[in-house]
Design a protein around this motif. Sequence first.
Motif, PDB file in Angstrom:
ATOM      1  N   ASP A  38       0.829  -1.217   0.000  1.00 33.44           N
ATOM      2  CA  ASP A  38       0.000   0.000   0.000  1.00 33.44           C
ATOM      3  C   ASP A  38       0.860   1.264   0.000  1.00 33.44           C
ATOM      4  O   ASP A  38       0.545   2.247  -0.663  1.00 33.44           O
ATOM      5  N   ASN A  42       0.822   4.240  -2.782  1.00 34.25           N
ATOM      6  CA  ASN A  42       0.635   5.626  -2.360  1.00 34.25           C
ATOM      7  C   ASN A  42       1.775   6.509  -2.878  1.00 34.25           C
ATOM      8  O   ASN A  42       1.538   7.589  -3.420  1.00 34.25           O
ATOM      9  N   TRP A  45       1.405   7.095  -6.693  1.00 31.51           N
ATOM     10  CA  TRP A  45       0.332   8.028  -7.059  1.00 31.51           C
ATOM     11  C   TRP A  45       0.655   9.458  -6.656  1.00 31.51           C
ATOM     12  O   TRP A  45       0.499  10.395  -7.454  1.00 31.51           O
TER      13      TRP A  45
END
Length: 78
Positions: A38, A42, A45
């Motif tokens: 994750d 993150n 992005w």
Amino acid sequence: MKAKLGAGALVVLFLGGLWLVAAPFAVGYQPRGAEYADATVNDLWVGGGLIGLTFVALVVYAADALRELARRGKHAES
């Protein structure tokens, strides 16, 4: 002076975005061949968004600077 400071800040933000994209692999918290964590998603992005936004802002800044130079050139010929 303010314009140079703003352009410098945009370059620093652009480099920060590049670091966010590269960090999971450079620091090693994203194992090679594993499904993206994750934190990696993150970073990709946010870093990609920061790179895109600052790149557009730098292009707009450069276009404005060129337009200003062209305007000054026309006035100098008169």
